[in-house]
Design a protein around this motif. Structure first.
Motif, mmCIF file in Angstrom:
data_model
loop_
_atom_site.group_PDB
_atom_site.id
_atom_site.type_symbol
_atom_site.label_atom_id
_atom_site.label_comp_id
_atom_site.label_asym_id
_atom_site.label_seq_id
_atom_site.Cartn_x
_atom_site.Cartn_y
_atom_site.Cartn_z
ATOM 1 N N GLU A 1 0.824 -1.208 0.000
ATOM 2 C CA GLU A 1 0.000 0.000 0.000
ATOM 3 C C GLU A 1 0.858 1.257 0.000
ATOM 4 O OE1 GLU A 1 -2.546 -0.720 3.367
ATOM 5 O OE2 GLU A 1 -4.036 -1.774 2.120
ATOM 6 N N ALA A 2 1.953 1.260 0.742
ATOM 7 C CA ALA A 2 2.868 2.410 0.746
ATOM 8 C C ALA A 2 3.509 2.593 -0.624
ATOM 9 C CB ALA A 2 3.940 2.222 1.818
ATOM 10 N N THR A 3 3.878 1.487 -1.258
ATOM 11 C CA THR A 3 4.465 1.556 -2.602
ATOM 12 C C THR A 3 3.456 2.090 -3.603
ATOM 13 O OG1 THR A 3 5.951 -0.286 -2.097
ATOM 14 C CG2 THR A 3 5.582 0.207 -4.427
ATOM 15 N N LEU A 4 2.222 1.610 -3.533
ATOM 16 C CA LEU A 4 1.174 2.092 -4.439
ATOM 17 C C LEU A 4 0.936 3.587 -4.250
ATOM 18 C CD1 LEU A 4 -1.397 -0.842 -4.198
ATOM 19 C CD2 LEU A 4 -0.104 -0.147 -6.240
ATOM 20 N N LYS A 5 0.993 4.049 -3.024
ATOM 21 C CA LYS A 5 0.777 5.468 -2.733
ATOM 22 C C LYS A 5 1.947 6.321 -3.242
ATOM 23 C CE LYS A 5 -1.353 6.348 1.067
ATOM 24 N NZ LYS A 5 -1.708 6.574 2.485
ATOM 25 N N ASP A 6 3.146 5.741 -3.240
ATOM 26 C CA ASP A 6 4.359 6.470 -3.626
ATOM 27 C C ASP A 6 4.602 6.475 -5.138
ATOM 28 O OD1 ASP A 6 6.693 7.944 -2.885
ATOM 29 O OD2 ASP A 6 7.895 6.142 -3.236
ATOM 30 N N PRO B 1 2.920 7.571 -7.858
ATOM 31 C CA PRO B 1 2.767 8.830 -8.603
ATOM 32 C C PRO B 1 3.936 9.791 -8.399
ATOM 33 C CG PRO B 1 0.683 8.233 -7.590
ATOM 34 C CD PRO B 1 1.732 7.281 -7.049
#
Length: 137
Positions: free
Chosen positions: A83-88, A90
């Motif tokens: 989830e942190a990777t997906l948020k980062d 962009p």
């Protein structure tokens, strides 16, 4: 998934548990995002995200051999990391776009005028310290 070889050990995860499917779906969504051809992500970002999603998928495949508590502990950590990777992503994509916009073609000396290399005229301090020069297309 592989078919089960025999009865499940007491306390092991069931491979059909919805929590296994949730982690698998999250890992596949990360893989899909990083493999889209129109994404501008650096190689290291793609490699790190691919390694993370692969770890999560392997964890899902091995779920039937793990105790439920062990699976859930590792799955929780993997979920947070994905989830942190997906948020980062962009922000990483914007940084890579800015880096690509700075690149300039430079003629290779001694090539007779026919060879060029892409080069960042203002490499970051870390790239300069590592001795990275031009980027070949």
């Amino acid at each position: 998934r592989r078919p089960r070889a025999g009865p499940r050990a007491h306390g092991a995860m069931d491979e059909d548990d919805p929590r296994v499917d949730e982690l698998e779906e999250l890992a596949r969504s990360l893989q899909e995002l990083i493999s889209q051809p129109d994404r501008r992500l650096g190689t290291h970002v793609k490699q790190d995200a691919d390694a993370l999603s692969t770890r999560a998928l392997v964890h899902c495949v091995n779920a039937e051999y793990l105790a439920e508590a062990d699976f859930l502990e590792c799955a929780g950590a993997l979920t947070l990391e994905i989830e942190a990777t997906l948020k980062d992503l962009p922000a990483q994509e914007q940084a890579e776009s800015r880096r690509l916009q700075r690149l300039k073609y430079r003629q290779v000396e001694g090539s007779g005028g026919g060879s060029y290399v892409l080069e960042d005229p203002h490499p970051s301090a870390s790239a300069a310290a590592a001795g990275e020069g031009g980027v070949t297309p």
